[in-house]
Scaffold this motif. Structure first.
Motif, short mmCIF file in Angstrom:
data_model
loop_
_atom_site.label_atom_id
_atom_site.label_comp_id
_atom_site.label_asym_id
_atom_site.label_seq_id
_atom_site.Cartn_x
_atom_site.Cartn_y
_atom_site.Cartn_z
N ILE A 239 -20.37 -0.79 14.01
CA ILE A 239 -19.92 0.33 14.85
C ILE A 239 -20.20 1.66 14.17
CG2 ILE A 239 -17.87 1.44 15.85
CD1 ILE A 239 -16.78 -1.42 16.33
N ARG A 240 -19.93 1.75 12.87
CA ARG A 240 -20.22 2.99 12.14
C ARG A 240 -21.71 3.30 12.14
NH1 ARG A 240 -15.94 1.40 8.49
NH2 ARG A 240 -17.49 0.22 7.28
N ALA A 241 -22.54 2.25 12.22
CA ALA A 241 -24.00 2.44 12.23
C ALA A 241 -24.54 2.77 13.61
CB ALA A 241 -24.67 1.18 11.69
N GLY A 242 -23.65 2.95 14.58
CA GLY A 242 -24.09 3.33 15.92
C GLY A 242 -24.37 2.16 16.84
N ARG A 243 -24.01 0.94 16.43
CA ARG A 243 -24.25 -0.23 17.26
C ARG A 243 -23.09 -0.45 18.23
NH1 ARG A 243 -28.23 0.78 14.79
NH2 ARG A 243 -29.57 -0.67 13.64
N LYS B 43 -24.77 -14.38 27.28
CA LYS B 43 -25.83 -14.22 28.28
C LYS B 43 -25.60 -12.98 29.14
CE LYS B 43 -28.02 -16.58 32.19
NZ LYS B 43 -28.02 -17.82 33.03
N ARG B 44 -24.35 -12.75 29.57
CA ARG B 44 -24.05 -11.65 30.49
C ARG B 44 -24.07 -10.30 29.79
NH1 ARG B 44 -24.66 -12.48 35.60
NH2 ARG B 44 -22.98 -11.04 36.15
N LEU B 45 -23.63 -10.28 28.53
CA LEU B 45 -23.53 -8.98 27.82
C LEU B 45 -24.61 -8.82 26.76
CD1 LEU B 45 -19.65 -8.64 27.34
CD2 LEU B 45 -21.08 -7.78 29.20
N GLY B 46 -25.52 -9.79 26.68
CA GLY B 46 -26.53 -9.75 25.63
C GLY B 46 -27.43 -8.53 25.67
N GLU B 47 -27.62 -7.94 26.85
CA GLU B 47 -28.46 -6.74 26.95
C GLU B 47 -27.67 -5.46 26.74
OE1 GLU B 47 -30.57 -6.80 30.62
OE2 GLU B 47 -31.70 -8.63 30.14
N ILE B 48 -26.35 -5.59 26.57
CA ILE B 48 -25.51 -4.41 26.32
C ILE B 48 -25.07 -4.36 24.87
CG2 ILE B 48 -23.38 -3.20 26.94
CD1 ILE B 48 -23.51 -4.53 29.68
N ALA B 49 -24.58 -5.47 24.35
CA ALA B 49 -24.01 -5.50 23.00
C ALA B 49 -25.06 -5.91 21.97
CB ALA B 49 -22.83 -6.45 22.95
N ASP B 50 -24.94 -5.32 20.77
CA ASP B 50 -25.80 -5.71 19.65
C ASP B 50 -25.21 -6.88 18.87
OD1 ASP B 50 -27.78 -3.51 19.90
OD2 ASP B 50 -26.03 -2.26 19.48
N ALA B 51 -23.89 -7.06 18.97
CA ALA B 51 -23.22 -8.15 18.27
C ALA B 51 -21.94 -8.51 19.02
CB ALA B 51 -22.92 -7.75 16.83
N PHE B 52 -21.38 -9.69 18.69
CA PHE B 52 -20.20 -10.20 19.37
C PHE B 52 -19.17 -10.64 18.33
CE2 PHE B 52 -23.65 -10.54 22.29
CZ PHE B 52 -23.11 -10.36 23.55
N LEU B 53 -17.99 -10.03 18.38
CA LEU B 53 -16.86 -10.44 17.55
C LEU B 53 -16.06 -11.45 18.36
CD1 LEU B 53 -15.27 -10.12 14.92
CD2 LEU B 53 -14.09 -8.17 15.96
N LEU B 54 -16.13 -12.71 17.99
CA LEU B 54 -15.62 -13.82 18.80
C LEU B 54 -14.45 -14.52 18.12
CD1 LEU B 54 -19.10 -15.44 19.57
CD2 LEU B 54 -17.90 -13.78 20.99
N HIS B 55 -13.69 -15.26 18.90
CA HIS B 55 -12.72 -16.20 18.35
C HIS B 55 -12.65 -17.41 19.26
CE1 HIS B 55 -9.60 -15.13 21.32
NE2 HIS B 55 -9.84 -13.86 21.08
N ASP B 56 -11.98 -18.47 18.78
CA ASP B 56 -12.01 -19.74 19.50
C ASP B 56 -10.72 -20.05 20.25
OD1 ASP B 56 -10.69 -20.00 17.10
OD2 ASP B 56 -11.50 -21.97 16.60
N ARG B 57 -9.85 -19.05 20.50
CA ARG B 57 -8.71 -19.28 21.38
C ARG B 57 -9.13 -18.93 22.81
NH1 ARG B 57 -3.75 -15.70 20.16
NH2 ARG B 57 -4.92 -14.17 21.34
N ASP C 2 -19.92 9.35 17.85
CA ASP C 2 -21.37 9.25 17.76
C ASP C 2 -21.96 9.46 19.15
OD1 ASP C 2 -24.04 8.33 17.68
OD2 ASP C 2 -23.59 6.94 16.05
N GLU C 3 -22.59 10.62 19.35
CA GLU C 3 -23.14 10.97 20.66
C GLU C 3 -24.17 9.95 21.13
OE1 GLU C 3 -22.52 12.99 23.82
OE2 GLU C 3 -21.91 14.15 22.05
N ASN C 4 -25.06 9.56 20.23
CA ASN C 4 -26.11 8.61 20.61
C ASN C 4 -25.53 7.26 20.99
OD1 ASN C 4 -28.25 10.40 20.24
ND2 ASN C 4 -28.44 9.91 18.06
N ALA C 5 -24.49 6.82 20.27
CA ALA C 5 -23.87 5.53 20.59
C ALA C 5 -23.24 5.57 21.96
CB ALA C 5 -22.84 5.17 19.52
N ALA C 6 -22.55 6.66 22.28
CA ALA C 6 -21.91 6.79 23.59
C ALA C 6 -22.95 6.84 24.71
CB ALA C 6 -21.03 8.03 23.63
N ILE C 7 -24.03 7.56 24.48
CA ILE C 7 -25.10 7.65 25.48
C ILE C 7 -25.76 6.29 25.69
CG2 ILE C 7 -27.39 8.63 25.93
CD1 ILE C 7 -26.39 11.21 24.55
N ALA D 189 -17.24 -2.01 22.21
CA ALA D 189 -16.78 -0.99 21.26
C ALA D 189 -17.96 -0.22 20.70
CB ALA D 189 -15.99 -1.64 20.13
N ALA D 190 -17.75 1.09 20.53
CA ALA D 190 -18.76 1.97 19.93
C ALA D 190 -18.04 3.15 19.30
CB ALA D 190 -19.77 2.44 20.98
#
Length: 760
Positions: A211-215, A346-360, A233-238, A228-229
């Motif tokens: 997130i700090r790196a603009g992802r 699959k649904r968010l793969g074109e939006i997010a650069d990474a996924f913070l997941l859990h198994d609950r 960071d203007e570029n991250a929001a845009i 989350a972004a």
């Protein structure tokens, strides 16, 4: 002489299961030296206490006054029973079916769990699923009732010996906390790239670094996925706007603490209380001038939606970032928030650069609640996480169980029984079969949780709503058709625990009128049993039908054409010269131009006329930005006209003519926008005074999406009160279509009680 021993049975109803209530009772009884027992049953908690009368009186007072933080007591019934001579106090197994007892809402992490979360020597140090009987998930993990671990999404996690000891110890705050777990036995975090590769190291640290790196990072929360972004960071929001296809609508921002919130927004005590309270909604508050935040977060807006961390995961991430970050729904524009682990990459793969997941697993998709806090007042805009499924009281209890199906947009449904209404979490827009499936499944799940099978179903008059079609296809039930704006006013009445009558001012975008026109600027005389339309905004055409909603400049053309003496030229007409005459001819001929009395379309017309918003990208944008544009220090207004007759006609075209004249005279647009708000308030007050003269009704109920507008409320409510009116506004249920189902249920309950006898 020693005081004689007596025994009492105390029944406590409300949200008293899954909140640590029995362990609280156990500790209190032991402290006061009382014998007896406590158990859950179908209606809540049953307590039997035996001992001196003075001690039992203290016990009863403390049960009412000092209950656990998540408990909501609706009723306490005390009756004497024969003493048994017992000496000890016990928690015993549940008695019978618990389906009538309410499941609590999801609640923010408590102070005790937070201390453990950040204590390096605690066994739950930096554990993202820390919780206890006083906090954490309830509704989003509940699959069925009774509310026991086996009926939640925690069923797949077997407690370790240490957690088992806590769970079985009545003196421990984790006693029978169904989500109890620790790093040894509970859910685990991981972070993966959009390609599915696991990122090594601490998942929280890795997410913060990205997130700090603009992802952009998709985060699995309580009720679904968020995106989350970095909010600075203007570029991250845009980038997030472009990928999510969300052109203008403001993003909510999570802040680590109240101090950071104060740096971004002007907060009063009410806003602070809401931000830091156990429900943790998004709180919309005035943005500070010069606040350090990217302009693309809330472009051209004077307000910002803030929220504080409400899960351990959020607390850890916020502490790691130590800065505000965007936390918006994990979905593309117009789609529901994702909550299915199998679909999300699959649904968010074109939006997010990474996924913070859990198994609950998440059993119920539940979006963040939204409230607006300004000048000490609170207007709920979306009632969901932290509030649902907490019941609301009904003014009239129905003899039979009731379902209110809600509207098409901002849909909720409402189940009611025995004087309690269970308003669902936010479902969203029910416009396609996928959304209808979510709606159907939600009703079935909610019905299981609160043990309601509806025998009466209330629905909107609009035959094209999928919710209406659902109702009409239902078998073996009584159907009650409810006019949209009557439901709005009933929602406001029931929100204030009243049955009416009242002068109802229902201002919104649109609703199906029984006369074949599109209503939306209505003055009603209404109670829960019926209504009369005694006034409304003067109807004007909607050139292009639905297209006029997406292109507000069309409404400006229609309003100017309907206003005698309106100026021939305006800057808007010059900007739209190539299509202006075609639109006006369409309005005059009635071709694809249905008549509407909508207050929302009146706001659209003025917004476009002033050059604030001529085309919209989200529902209500033109009206929202018009309020943002207005100068709140301006207090003067235009002359207004209420045309006599039955019903009264509020002359909106004349008001638009005044706006156009002021604009052509060179007046600054923020001044004109403010004068418009002031004048509309004056128009409503005059109409209400005329209705009071004719009916002797002195109570006014304000409802509909337009009354999300704080500037209009700030002008209208005091003006009505100064003239001796008692004013009802929404306090717990949204004034927009999110409250429609509650109004439908209140009407159906009252009608059923009138026909078949009320149950009290």
């Amino acid at each position: 002489m020693s005081e004689a021993r007596i025994r009492c049975r105390i029944r406590v109803e409300g949200i008293v299961q899954g909140v640590g209530f029995r362990s609280f009772v156990y500790a209190l009884a032991r402290e006061l030296g009382l014998a007896g027992l406590v158990s859950d049953d179908a209606g809540g908690v049953v307590i039997e206490v035996e001992g001196p009368m003075t001690a039992i009186s203290r016990f009863e007072r403390s049960v009412r006054r000092d209950a656990p933080p998540l408990a909501v007591i609706s009723r306490v019934v005390v009756e004497p029973i024969p003493a048994l001579g017992e000496q000890g106090f016990a928690i015993i197994a549940s008695r019978g079916d618990e389906r009538q007892a309410s499941i609590p809402p999801d609640t923010a992490t408590c102070a005790d769990c937070l201390r453990e979360l950040f204590d390096p020597i605690d066994r739950r140090y930096r554990y993202a699923f820390t919780g206890c009987a006083n906090c954490g998930p309830r509704f989003t993990i509940a699959k069925d009732v009774p509310y026991q671990r086996a009926a939640t999404t925690m069923a797949g996690f077997t407690m370790c010996a240490a957690c088992e000891r806590e769970y079985n110890d009545p003196a421990d705050r984790r006693f029978h906390a169904e989500q109890n777990c620790c790093p040894t036995c509970g859910p685990k975090l991981r972070i993966v790239t959009a390609d599915g590769e696991t990122v090594q190291g601490d998942p929280i640290v890795a997410a913060a670094r990205l997130i700090r790196a603009g992802r952009i990072v998709a985060i699995k929360g309580l009720g679904g996925y968020h995106l989350a972004a970095d909010a600075r960071d203007e570029n991250a929001a845009i980038t997030l706007r472009a990928r999510k296809i969300r052109e203008d609508k403001p993003f909510p921002v999570m802040v680590p603490d109240l101090a950071t919130a104060e740096e971004l927004c002007e907060l009063d005590d009410t806003a602070r209380r809401l931000l830091a309270g156990p429900r943790r909604p998004i709180v919309v508050a005035p943005l500070r001038e010069g606040a350090r935040i990217a302009s693309a977060v809330a472009p051209d807006h004077r307000f910002l939606g803030l929220l504080l961390p409400y899960t351990p995961l959020h607390h850890l991430l916020a502490a790691e970032l130590a800065a505000p970050f965007i936390l918006t729904g994990g979905n593309a524009s117009g789609e529901p928030m994702e909550h299915d682990d199998e679909r999300v990459v699959k649904r968010l793969g074109e939006i997010a650069d990474a996924f913070l997941l859990h198994d609950r697993p998440i059993h119920v998709r539940t979006e963040d609640s939204v409230v607006r806090a300004c000048n000490g007042t609170v207007t709920p805009l979306r009632r969901s996480r932290g509030y649902a499924p907490q019941p609301l009281p009904l003014p009239v209890a129905p003899p039979r169980p009731v379902l209110g199906c809600g509207a098409e947009l901002r849909n909720t449904f409402c189940l009611a029984k025995d004087g309690h209404a269970y308003l669902s979490h936010h479902i969203g827009d029910v416009r396609d079969l996928a959304a209808l499936k979510t709606f159907r499944e939600g009703i079935a799940h909610f019905g299981r949780l609160v043990d309601i099978v509806p025998r009466v179903i209330a629905y909107d008059l609009n035959p094209e709503f999928l919710t209406t079609k659902y109702a009409r296809e239902s078998q073996g039930v009584e159907l009650v058709a409810v006019q949209h704006h009557h439901a709005h006013i009933a929602s406001c009445l029931a929100d204030n625990e009243e049955a009416g009558p009242a002068i109802g001012v229902a201002f919104d975008g649109l609703g199906y009128g029984p006369d074949g026109t599109i209503w939306g600027g209505e003055i009603l005389v209404a109670d829960l049993l019926g209504y009369r339309r005694v006034g409304h905004l003067l109807p004007v055409p909607m050139p292009g039908g639905q297209l006029a909603i997406r292109e507000p400049w069309r409404m400006a053309a229609a309003y100017l054409d309907a206003a005698p003496g309106a100026p021939e030229t305006t800057p808007l007409r010059e900007r739209r010269a190539s299509r202006w005459e075609l639109v006006v001819r369409s309005a005059r001929s009635g071709t694809n131009s249905p008549l509407t009395s909508s207050a929302g379309r009146l706001f659209d017309a003025v917004s476009a006329l002033l050059g604030v918003r001529e085309m919209i990208n989200y529902d209500g944008q033109a009206a929202i930005e018009l309020e943002q544009h207005a100068d709140p220090t301006v207090r003067d207004d235009y002359p207004v006209r209420v045309l006599g007759g039955q019903p009264l006609l509020l002359d909106g075209p004349d008001l638009v003519r005044s706006v156009a004249d002021d604009l052509n005279a060179g007046t600054e647009t923020p001044v004109i926008a403010a004068r418009f708000h002031n004048s509309l308030a004056k128009l409503v007050v005059e109409a209400c005074e005329r209705v009071r003269t004719a009916t002797s009704i002195g109570t006014v109920a304000l409802s509909g999406g337009v009354f999300q507008n704080q500037l209009l409320l700030d002008r209208l409510v005091p003006a009505l009160q100064e003239r001796g009116f008692r004013v009802l506004t929404h306090r717990r249920v949204p004034p927009n279509d999110g409250g429609i189902s509650f109004g439908q249920a209140a009407i159906a309950a009252a009608l059923d009680a009138a026909r078949n006898g009320a149950r009290r």
